[in-house]
Motif scaffolding. Structure first.
Motif, PDB file in Angstrom:
ATOM      1  N   TYR A  31       0.848  -1.184   0.000  1.00 34.61           N
ATOM      2  CA  TYR A  31       0.000   0.000   0.000  1.00 34.61           C
ATOM      3  C   TYR A  31       0.890   1.242   0.000  1.00 34.61           C
ATOM      4  CZ  TYR A  31      -2.459   4.000   1.864  1.00 34.61           C
ATOM      5  OH  TYR A  31      -2.946   5.257   2.014  1.00 34.61           O
ATOM      6  N   GLY A  32       0.496   2.206  -0.811  1.00 35.51           N
ATOM      7  CA  GLY A  32       1.201   3.484  -0.787  1.00 35.51           C
ATOM      8  C   GLY A  32       0.266   4.524  -1.346  1.00 35.51           C
ATOM      9  N   ASP A  33       0.168   5.625  -0.647  1.00 37.88           N
ATOM     10  CA  ASP A  33      -0.708   6.707  -1.110  1.00 37.88           C
ATOM     11  C   ASP A  33      -0.212   7.197  -2.468  1.00 37.88           C
ATOM     12  OD1 ASP A  33      -2.810   8.321  -0.851  1.00 37.88           O
ATOM     13  OD2 ASP A  33      -2.124   9.377   0.954  1.00 37.88           O
ATOM     14  N   ASN A  34      -1.060   7.933  -3.186  1.00 34.87           N
ATOM     15  CA  ASN A  34      -0.595   8.500  -4.453  1.00 34.87           C
ATOM     16  C   ASN A  34       0.665   9.325  -4.220  1.00 34.87           C
ATOM     17  OD1 ASN A  34      -2.379   7.517  -6.323  1.00 34.87           O
ATOM     18  ND2 ASN A  34      -3.893   9.110  -5.888  1.00 34.87           N
ATOM     19  N   GLY A  35       1.642   9.142  -5.085  1.00 33.67           N
ATOM     20  CA  GLY A  35       2.860   9.939  -4.965  1.00 33.67           C
ATOM     21  C   GLY A  35       3.902   9.327  -4.056  1.00 33.67           C
ATOM     22  N   THR A  36       3.636   8.129  -3.510  1.00 40.50           N
ATOM     23  CA  THR A  36       4.638   7.525  -2.628  1.00 40.50           C
ATOM     24  C   THR A  36       5.638   6.693  -3.414  1.00 40.50           C
ATOM     25  OG1 THR A  36       3.083   5.751  -2.205  1.00 40.50           O
ATOM     26  CG2 THR A  36       3.277   7.474  -0.516  1.00 40.50           C
ATOM     27  N   GLY A  37       5.366   6.503  -4.697  1.00 39.07           N
ATOM     28  CA  GLY A  37       6.379   5.870  -5.544  1.00 39.07           C
ATOM     29  C   GLY A  37       6.139   4.409  -5.869  1.00 39.07           C
ATOM     30  N   LYS A  38       4.898   3.960  -5.752  1.00 40.79           N
ATOM     31  CA  LYS A  38       4.630   2.561  -6.135  1.00 40.79           C
ATOM     32  C   LYS A  38       5.007   2.344  -7.595  1.00 40.79           C
ATOM     33  CE  LYS A  38       0.286   2.785  -5.485  1.00 40.79           C
ATOM     34  NZ  LYS A  38       0.319   4.224  -5.269  1.00 40.79           N
ATOM     35  N   SER A  39       4.612   3.343  -8.391  1.00 43.22           N
ATOM     36  CA  SER A  39       4.883   3.186  -9.823  1.00 43.22           C
ATOM     37  C   SER A  39       6.371   3.244 -10.136  1.00 43.22           C
ATOM     38  CB  SER A  39       4.136   4.247 -10.623  1.00 43.22           C
ATOM     39  OG  SER A  39       2.762   3.977 -10.508  1.00 43.22           O
ATOM     40  N   SER A  40       7.159   3.796  -9.215  1.00 45.01           N
ATOM     41  CA  SER A  40       8.614   3.772  -9.424  1.00 45.01           C
ATOM     42  C   SER A  40       9.101   2.326  -9.448  1.00 45.01           C
ATOM     43  CB  SER A  40       9.343   4.507  -8.292  1.00 45.01           C
ATOM     44  OG  SER A  40       8.965   5.847  -8.270  1.00 45.01           O
ATOM     45  N   VAL A  41       8.467   1.508  -8.616  1.00 50.76           N
ATOM     46  CA  VAL A  41       8.836   0.090  -8.589  1.00 50.76           C
ATOM     47  C   VAL A  41       8.453  -0.544  -9.929  1.00 50.76           C
ATOM     48  CG1 VAL A  41       8.399  -2.143  -7.478  1.00 50.76           C
ATOM     49  CG2 VAL A  41       8.576  -0.073  -6.087  1.00 50.76           C
ATOM     50  N   THR A  42       7.221  -0.252 -10.373  1.00 52.19           N
ATOM     51  CA  THR A  42       6.754  -0.841 -11.642  1.00 52.19           C
ATOM     52  C   THR A  42       7.618  -0.347 -12.801  1.00 52.19           C
ATOM     53  OG1 THR A  42       4.570  -0.603 -10.660  1.00 52.19           O
ATOM     54  CG2 THR A  42       4.650  -1.333 -12.928  1.00 52.19           C
ATOM     55  N   ASP A  43       7.911   0.959 -12.806  1.00 48.01           N
ATOM     56  CA  ASP A  43       8.736   1.515 -13.891  1.00 48.01           C
ATOM     57  C   ASP A  43      10.113   0.850 -13.919  1.00 48.01           C
ATOM     58  OD1 ASP A  43       6.697   3.210 -14.513  1.00 48.01           O
ATOM     59  OD2 ASP A  43       7.592   4.994 -13.608  1.00 48.01           O
ATOM     60  N   SER A  44      10.717   0.721 -12.737  1.00 48.54           N
ATOM     61  CA  SER A  44      12.061   0.122 -12.659  1.00 48.54           C
ATOM     62  C   SER A  44      12.011  -1.324 -13.149  1.00 48.54           C
ATOM     63  CB  SER A  44      12.583   0.142 -11.220  1.00 48.54           C
ATOM     64  OG  SER A  44      12.525   1.443 -10.710  1.00 48.54           O
ATOM     65  N   PHE A  45      10.947  -2.008 -12.730  1.00 49.53           N
ATOM     66  CA  PHE A  45      10.737  -3.398 -13.112  1.00 49.53           C
ATOM     67  C   PHE A  45      10.611  -3.512 -14.634  1.00 49.53           C
ATOM     68  CE2 PHE A  45       8.350  -7.418 -12.926  1.00 49.53           C
ATOM     69  CZ  PHE A  45       9.024  -8.060 -11.903  1.00 49.53           C
ATOM     70  N   GLU A  46       9.820  -2.611 -15.208  1.00 49.21           N
ATOM     71  CA  GLU A  46       9.601  -2.612 -16.667  1.00 49.21           C
ATOM     72  C   GLU A  46      10.923  -2.364 -17.391  1.00 49.21           C
ATOM     73  OE1 GLU A  46       6.563   0.090 -17.997  1.00 49.21           O
ATOM     74  OE2 GLU A  46       7.012  -0.264 -20.115  1.00 49.21           O
ATOM     75  N   TRP A  47      11.699  -1.430 -16.847  1.00 50.79           N
ATOM     76  CA  TRP A  47      12.987  -1.117 -17.469  1.00 50.79           C
ATOM     77  C   TRP A  47      13.922  -2.325 -17.395  1.00 50.79           C
ATOM     78  CZ3 TRP A  47      17.863   0.337 -14.921  1.00 50.79           C
ATOM     79  CH2 TRP A  47      18.842   0.725 -15.848  1.00 50.79           C
ATOM     80  N   PHE A  48      13.926  -3.016 -16.253  1.00 53.97           N
ATOM     81  CA  PHE A  48      14.798  -4.179 -16.076  1.00 53.97           C
ATOM     82  C   PHE A  48      14.516  -5.224 -17.159  1.00 53.97           C
ATOM     83  CE2 PHE A  48      15.908  -8.346 -14.414  1.00 53.97           C
ATOM     84  CZ  PHE A  48      17.116  -8.146 -13.771  1.00 53.97           C
ATOM     85  N   PHE A  49      13.240  -5.490 -17.389  1.00 56.62           N
ATOM     86  CA  PHE A  49      12.895  -6.575 -18.308  1.00 56.62           C
ATOM     87  C   PHE A  49      12.797  -6.126 -19.767  1.00 56.62           C
ATOM     88  CE2 PHE A  49      11.608  -8.524 -14.328  1.00 56.62           C
ATOM     89  CZ  PHE A  49      12.115  -9.808 -14.504  1.00 56.62           C
ATOM     90  N   TYR A  50      12.232  -4.943 -19.984  1.00 55.60           N
ATOM     91  CA  TYR A  50      11.945  -4.552 -21.372  1.00 55.60           C
ATOM     92  C   TYR A  50      12.853  -3.441 -21.905  1.00 55.60           C
ATOM     93  CZ  TYR A  50       7.824  -7.287 -20.318  1.00 55.60           C
ATOM     94  OH  TYR A  50       6.985  -8.300 -19.946  1.00 55.60           O
ATOM     95  N   ASP A  51      13.754  -2.950 -21.048  1.00 56.93           N
ATOM     96  CA  ASP A  51      14.695  -1.896 -21.438  1.00 56.93           C
ATOM     97  C   ASP A  51      13.990  -0.618 -21.896  1.00 56.93           C
ATOM     98  OD1 ASP A  51      17.370  -1.151 -21.566  1.00 56.93           O
ATOM     99  OD2 ASP A  51      17.402  -1.352 -23.739  1.00 56.93           O
ATOM    100  N   LYS A  52      12.803  -0.425 -21.466  1.00 53.85           N
ATOM    101  CA  LYS A  52      12.093   0.823 -21.783  1.00 53.85           C
ATOM    102  C   LYS A  52      10.975   1.023 -20.770  1.00 53.85           C
ATOM    103  CE  LYS A  52       8.665  -1.201 -24.828  1.00 53.85           C
ATOM    104  NZ  LYS A  52       8.008  -1.221 -26.102  1.00 53.85           N
ATOM    105  N   ILE A  53      10.482   2.254 -20.712  1.00 52.93           N
ATOM    106  CA  ILE A  53       9.289   2.506 -19.904  1.00 52.93           C
ATOM    107  C   ILE A  53       8.284   3.114 -20.865  1.00 52.93           C
ATOM    108  CG2 ILE A  53       8.334   3.628 -17.868  1.00 52.93           C
ATOM    109  CD1 ILE A  53      11.167   3.766 -16.755  1.00 52.93           C
ATOM    110  N   GLU A  54       7.333   2.301 -21.228  1.00 48.46           N
ATOM    111  CA  GLU A  54       6.426   2.659 -22.319  1.00 48.46           C
ATOM    112  C   GLU A  54       5.783   4.038 -22.121  1.00 48.46           C
ATOM    113  OE1 GLU A  54       6.044   0.457 -24.977  1.00 48.46           O
ATOM    114  OE2 GLU A  54       5.049   2.169 -25.916  1.00 48.46           O
ATOM    115  N   HIS A  55       5.255   4.271 -20.907  1.00 52.32           N
ATOM    116  CA  HIS A  55       4.509   5.517 -20.726  1.00 52.32           C
ATOM    117  C   HIS A  55       5.419   6.756 -20.663  1.00 52.32           C
ATOM    118  CE1 HIS A  55       5.061   6.374 -16.340  1.00 52.32           C
ATOM    119  NE2 HIS A  55       5.450   5.136 -16.356  1.00 52.32           N
TER     120      HIS A  55
END
Lengths: 803, 70
Positions: A31-55
C-alpha cells in the motif's frame, strides 16, 4: 520457472535512497498513497525486463525509451542508479544500472540471463491501471487495440500499423510525383530532337543513327558508349557558349513542361482542399466544436498519462472519479468523431496539395541558381520563372491556413494553364532557333540534337526506374500487410478460443451469482479486415453485445483483468511472477475482495506483486492475503529519501544505533526526531494526553513539539513527580525538535558528539514512560486505583497520578 | 500456420522468419525490413530512410561497361 527473492532499487524514478523488498519468492501486497512511488517500482521493473518505460517513451519526456526520465533527479552525478533482482535460480540474478550519461549496464551477461530476458518479451509481467482504464473507456475499434495491449499484442498492432502506413505513404508519393508526366516531358525532348520517341535502347540507337547519317561518319551506333564516341568526334569547342545557352533553355523548358503537366493536378488538388475546408468552416458550430474537441482530447491525454492522479477534475477542481471523467470525455469525443473525420479529410487534402506542389517548387528553385540568370539578357525570363514560383508558393501558403482563416478564391488563385503552355512553346521555339542558328553547321546541329536526346533518354530511364522501385515497394508493403493481418487475426482467435474458458472462469469467480456467462470476443470486420472487436456474453441465457449496455465499469474492469490473467497463464513460461499496479481502482467493494480471493486461490502458484493506493482495499484484503503467506508493506515518500518502506519503531532504533556506532551523522538527527515522535505519540495515547483533532491521515502525522506539549500539559495536571523526572522542556529545546517534520529548514549542523548526547537524553526521557521488563508503556489502562498511580504492565514502573 | 497459442512476440518473430516466402514481394525491400527488425530499429523513420536508400541505390547511374553495354 523463476520467482523473485529480492528487489533492490536505488536512484530510479522516485526512489532516492536504496529500497529493498525481501520477497523470498512470496507474493506481496504493497500500500502506498498516491505519490509515494509505487509506480517507481513498476517503472524500474519494466525497465529491467523490457529496457524501456512505455509511458515515458514519448516526445515530451524523451524519445530514448523513457531513459531520460529514469534517474532520480537528486541522485549525485557520480552515482549509478540501479535495480537489482535476485531470483530463486541464482544464475538469473542481475543488477541493471544507468549512469549519469544514461549509459546502461547489466551485471549478468550470461546466456542464461539473456535467454531469460528475451523470453520475458513473450510474457505478461506488468498490468497497470492506465491499461485497464483505456480498455474500459475504449470504443469498439479502439477496444481491439487496448485488449491487445493487455494481452501483450500491442507490438503486433504497432507492426501492423507500420506496414499499412508505409504502404499508403509510398502510394501517396507515387501519386504526387506524377511520374508519367515527368517521363512525358523527357519523351517530348527526345521527340523534338530525334524526330521519334525512344522508350528502349534500340529505339534510341535507331533514331540516333538516322540523325548522324548525313555526317557520313562511318560509325553505327549500337550502344550508349557509341553515342559518346560520336559526340566527342563532332564536338566543337568554339560552340560551347551557344551549347550552354541551349542547355539552359532546355532545362527551363523541361521544368516548365513538368509544371504544365501538373497544372491540372494542382488546380484539382486545390479545388478539393478548398471545398472540404470551406464545407467545414461553413458551420461556425463545427469550428467551435473542433476547438472544443482539441481541449477534450488534451484533457483525456492528461488524465490517461496520470498527470492528475487523484479523483478530481483538473479544470474545475471539483471532486470526480477519474474513470467517470474519462468516460464522459470519451463520450463527448466520440460524439465529435464525425467532425474529427471531416477535419482529418481537410488535413489530408492539404497534405496532398503540398505533395503535388513541392516537387515543382524544388525544380524551380534549382533553376533559379543557374548562372545565366545572373545576366541582364535573361532578366525578363527570370522574372517569369519567379512568378511561377510565387504562384506555387501561394498555393502552398493557402494549404497551411487554419480554419479560422479565409482561403483565396479558387478562380482567383487558379494556375493559368494557357500561360504556362505559351511559355513552354516559346521556350521550344527559342531552343529550336538557337539550334538552327548555325544551320550551315550540320555538325553542331547534329551534336546538339544527339546530346539533348541522349540526356533526356537517360533521365527518362532514371524516372522510370524510380517509379518501378516505388511501385515494387508499395506492392511489397501491401502484400506483407495482407499476410501479417492474417497472422494477427489467427493468433488472436487461437488465444481467445483456447483461453475463453479461463477468461470465463476468472470473470465468474469475481462475479459469482451473476447471470453473465459465456463471455467471448467477436471480431468486427470491414472489407474482410479485422478492424475491432466487441464483447459478447450471455445474460439470463440471452446473447448480448456490446457490453456497455449491461456491464458496469467494475464488470468491464473485471473483463480486462481476466484477459490479462489468462494471458499470464498462456504466455509466462519462464517467469512465475507478475506485477499488478493499482488495477482495482474501478472496482466496487464486493469485486475487490473476490479479486483478492481469485489471486490467492487460482494464482497461488504465481508470485504476485500487488500495488495499491487504496487504503480501504489494503485493509479489506490484508488478512485474506496474509493468511495465504503474502507479505504486506506500506510505502511512504519523504523529501529526504524519496520512495521508501514505512519502518517500524524497532527498525529506526536499530538504524540510529548503527549510525552512532559508525559515527555517521547523515540523517541521524532526523531519525532521532522520527523515533521520538513515534514514541511520544504512543505515550500521549497511553496517558490520554489530548491533541487537537485533525481529519483522516493528518491525524496520524503529529510533530514532536506538539506531542511533547500535550504530554507536558497532561503531566502538569496529573503527575508532578513524573513531570519533574521527565524534564520535557529540556528535550523540546533540542535543535531537531524546533523545525518541522523534515528538519530541512533547521540550520543546526550536528556533530556526532551532539547527536550522541541528544540520543542519550531522548532515551532517558523515554525510560520514564517505558518499562523494559514487561515491554509496556505507562498506561491509564493499568491505573492503580488503590495507590492512585499510573503504571506499566508489571508495575515495576509507576508514578503518582491524579485522575 | 498451426493452431498453437502464440504470444505477440511469437507472431512477429514468425512473420519476419517467413517474410521472404510472401510471393510477389521485392527481395531487397524485404531483406532491409528483416535487417531493421533484427537490429531493433523497425520504426517509421528508419523504414523511410532505408527505403529511400534502396531507391537511390537503384537509380544510381551505372558505369558503362567496356563493350559499351549498360
Amino acid at each position: 520457472m523463476a520467482k523473485i527473492k529480492t528487489i533492490k532499487i536505488n536512484g530510479l524514478r522516485g526512489v532516492r535512497e536504496p529500497l529493498t523488498l525481501d520477497l523470498n519468492k512470496k507474493s506481496i501486497l504493497v500500500y502506498g498513497d498516491n505519490g509515494t512511488g509505487k509506480s517507481s517500482v513498476t517503472d524500474s521493473f519494466e525497465w529491467f525486463f523490457y529496457d524501456k518505460i512505455e509511458h515515458l517513451s514519448n516526445e515530451e519526456i524523451g524519445r530514448r525509451k523513457g531513459r531520460d526520465a529514469l534517474r532520480n533527479i537528486f541522485i549525485p552525478e557520480t552515482e549509478d542508479s540501479f535495480i537489482e533482482l535476485t531470483f530463486d535460480e541464482n544464475k538469473l540474478d542481475s543488477k541493471k544500472s544507468i549512469d549519469n550519461s544514461l549509459k546502461t549496464f547489466n551485471s549478468n551477461e550470461t546466456d542464461d540471463f539473456k535467454k531469460f530476458i528475451a523470453s520475458s518479451f513473450s510474457e505478461r509481467l506488468i498490468l497497470r491501471y492506465r491499461d485497464l482504464v483505456q480498455f474500459i473507456i475504449a470504443g469498439k475499434t479502439d477496444k481491439l487495440k487496448e485488449l491487445q495491449n493487455i494481452i501483450g499484442f500491442s507490438e503486433v498492432q504497432n507492426i501492423r500499423d507500420l506496414l499499412k502506413r508505409n504502404g499508403a505513404r509510398i502510394a501517396r508519393n507515387i501519386k504526387s510525383a506524377n511520374y508519367d508526366n515527368l517521363k512525358n516531358v523527357q519523351q517530348c525532348t527526345i521527340l523534338e530532337n530525334l524526330g521519334q520517341n525512344a522508350y528502349t535502347d534500340e529505339q534510341l540507337f535507331d533514331g540516333a543513327n538516322k540523325l548522324i547519317k548525313p555526317l557520313k561518319l562511318e560509325i553505327e551506333i549500337k550502344s550508349r558508349q557509341d553515342i559518346n564516341t560520336v559526340l566527342k568526334k563532332i564536338e566543337s569547342k568554339e560552340d560551347s557558349e551557344l551549347l550552354n545557352q541551349i542547355n539552359f533553355y532546355t532545362k527551363i523548358k523541361e521544368s516548365v513542361a513538368q509544371i504544365e503537366g501538373n497544372v491540372d493536378n494542382i488546380n484539382n488538388s486545390y479545388s478539393t482542399f478548398y471545398d472540404s475546408f470551406n464545407a467545414l468552416k461553413k458551420d461556425p458550430e463545427k469550428v467551435k466544436n473542433l476547438q472544443l474537441l482539441s481541449l477534450l482530447q488534451e484533457g483525456k491525454s492528461v488524465l490517461t498519462k496520470d498527470v492528475v492522479e487523484d479523483d478530481y477534475c483538473p479544470l474545475c477542481q471539483q471532486e470526480k472519479s477519474k474513470i467517470d471523467l474519462l468516460q464522459d470525455l470519451n463520450l463527448r469525443i466520440e460524439e465529435l468523431e464525425l467532425l474529427e473525420k471531416e477535419k482529418e479529410k481537410v488535413v489530408s487534402n492539404s497534405k496532398d496539395l503540398q505533395n503535388t506542389i513541392k516537387p515543382n517548387i524544388s525544380a524551380i528553385e534549382g533553376l533559379l541558381t543557374e548562372k545565366l540568370f545572373g545576366k541582364e539578357d535573361y532578366k525578363e525570363l527570370k522574372e517569369t520563372v519567379e512568378e511561377i514560383k510565387n504562384s506555387l508558393n501561394n498555393h502552398l501558403d493557402e494549404s497551411k491556413k487554419e480554419l479560422t482563416e479565409k482561403l483565396s478564391d479558387k478562380e482567383k488563385i487558379k494556375f493559368a494553364k494557357k500561360e504556362i503552355e505559351e511559355l513552354t512553346s516559346e521556350l521550344v521555339k527559342t531552343i529550336k532557333k538557337l539550334t538552327e542558328s548555325k544551320e550551315a553547321n550540320l555538325k553542331f546541329k547534329t551534336y546538339t540534337k544527339l546530346f539533348q536526346s541522349a540526356k533526356a533518354y537517360v533521365e527518362y530511364l532514371k524516372i522510370e526506374k524510380e517509379q518501378n522501385v516505388l511501385a515494387n515497394q508499395q506492392a511489397t508493403f501491401e502484400l506483407l500487410y495482407e499476410d501479417f493481418i492474417k497472422r494477427q487475426e489467427e493468433a488472436l482467435n487461437v488465444f481467445l478460443e483456447m483461453f475463453s474458458n479461463d477468461i470465463n472462469d476468472f470473470y465468474t469467480t469475481m462475479n459469482p451469482n451473476e447471470k453473465v456467462e459465456d463471455i467471448k470476443l467477436v471480431p468486427l470486420k470491414k472489407n474482410n479486415e479485422l478492424v475491432g472487436i466487441t464483447i459478447e456474453y450471455s445474460f439470463f441465457n440471452e446473447t448480448h453485445t456490446p457490453p456497455i449496455a449491461y456491464l458496469s465499469e467494475s464488470h468491464i474492469n473485471c473483463l480486462g483483468l481476466s484477459f490479462f490473467l489468462a494471458s499470464v497463464r498462456a504466455f509466462n513460461k519462464e517467469s512465475k511472477f507478475f506485477v499488478l499496479d493499482d488495477v482495482i481502482s474501478s472496482f466496487d467493494r464486493s469485486h475487490r475482495y473476490r479479486f483478492a480471493q481469485l489471486l490467492t486461490t487460482k494464482f497461488s502458484d504465481f508470485q504476485v506483486i500487488l500495488l495499491t493506493h487504496e487504503k480501504e482495499f489494503f485493509e479489506l484484503v490484508s488478512s485474506e492475503v496474509k493468511s495465504k503467506g503474502w507479505i504486506l508493506n506500506n510505502f511512504k515518500w519523504t523529501k529526504d529519501n524519496g520512495t521508501g518502506i514505512e519502518r517500524g519503531i524497532a527498525d529506526i532504533k536499530d538504524r540510529i544505533k548503527k549510525k552512532i556506532e559508525d559515527k555517521n551523522t547523515d540523517g541521524l538527527g532526523n531519525d532521532i526526531r522520527v523515533y521520538a515522535e513515534r514514541v511520544m505519540k504512543r505515550v500521549a495515547l497511553e496517558m490520554e494526553a489530548k491533541v487537537a483533532y485533525r481529519n483522516n491521515d493528518i491525524n496520524e502525522k503529529r510533530m514532536a513539539p506538539e506531542l511533547l506539549d500535550a504530554v507536558q500539559s497532561k503531566l502538569t495536571k496529573a503527575s508532578k513527580e513524573l513531570k519533574e523526572k521527565a524534564n520535557i522542556p529540556k528535550i523540546k529545546g533540542m535543535p531537531m525538535f524546533i523545525g518541522n517534520t523534515t528538519s530541512h529548514d533547521n540550520s543546526f549542523q550536528e556533530s556526532i558528539e551532539d547527536l550522541e548526547a541528544i540520543w542519550e537524553d531522548v532515551k532517558g526521557l523515554i525510560h520514564n514512560f517505558y518499562c523494559s521488563d514487561c515491554d509496556k508503556f505507562l498506561s491509564l489502562k493499568f491505573y492503580d486505583n488503590v495507590e492512585n498511580k499510573i503504571r506499566c504492565g508489571c508495575g515495576n514502573l509507576k508514578f503518582d497520578w491524579k485522575k | 500456420m498451426d493452431n498453437q497459442i502464440k504470444s505477440g512476440k511469437d507472431v512477429i518473430d514468425e512473420f519476419f522468419a517467413e517474410i521472404l516466402n510472401v510471393e510477389g514481394t521485392d527481395e531487397s525491400t524485404v531483406n532491409k525490413l528483416i535487417e531493421l527488425y533484427g537490429d531493433n530499429k523497425f520504426t517509421d523513420s528508419n523504414i523511410q530512410n532505408a527505403l529511400e536508400e534502396l531507391k537511390q541505390e537503384a537509380i544510381k547511374p551505372k558505369k558503362i561497361k567496356e563493350d559499351g553495354k549498360n
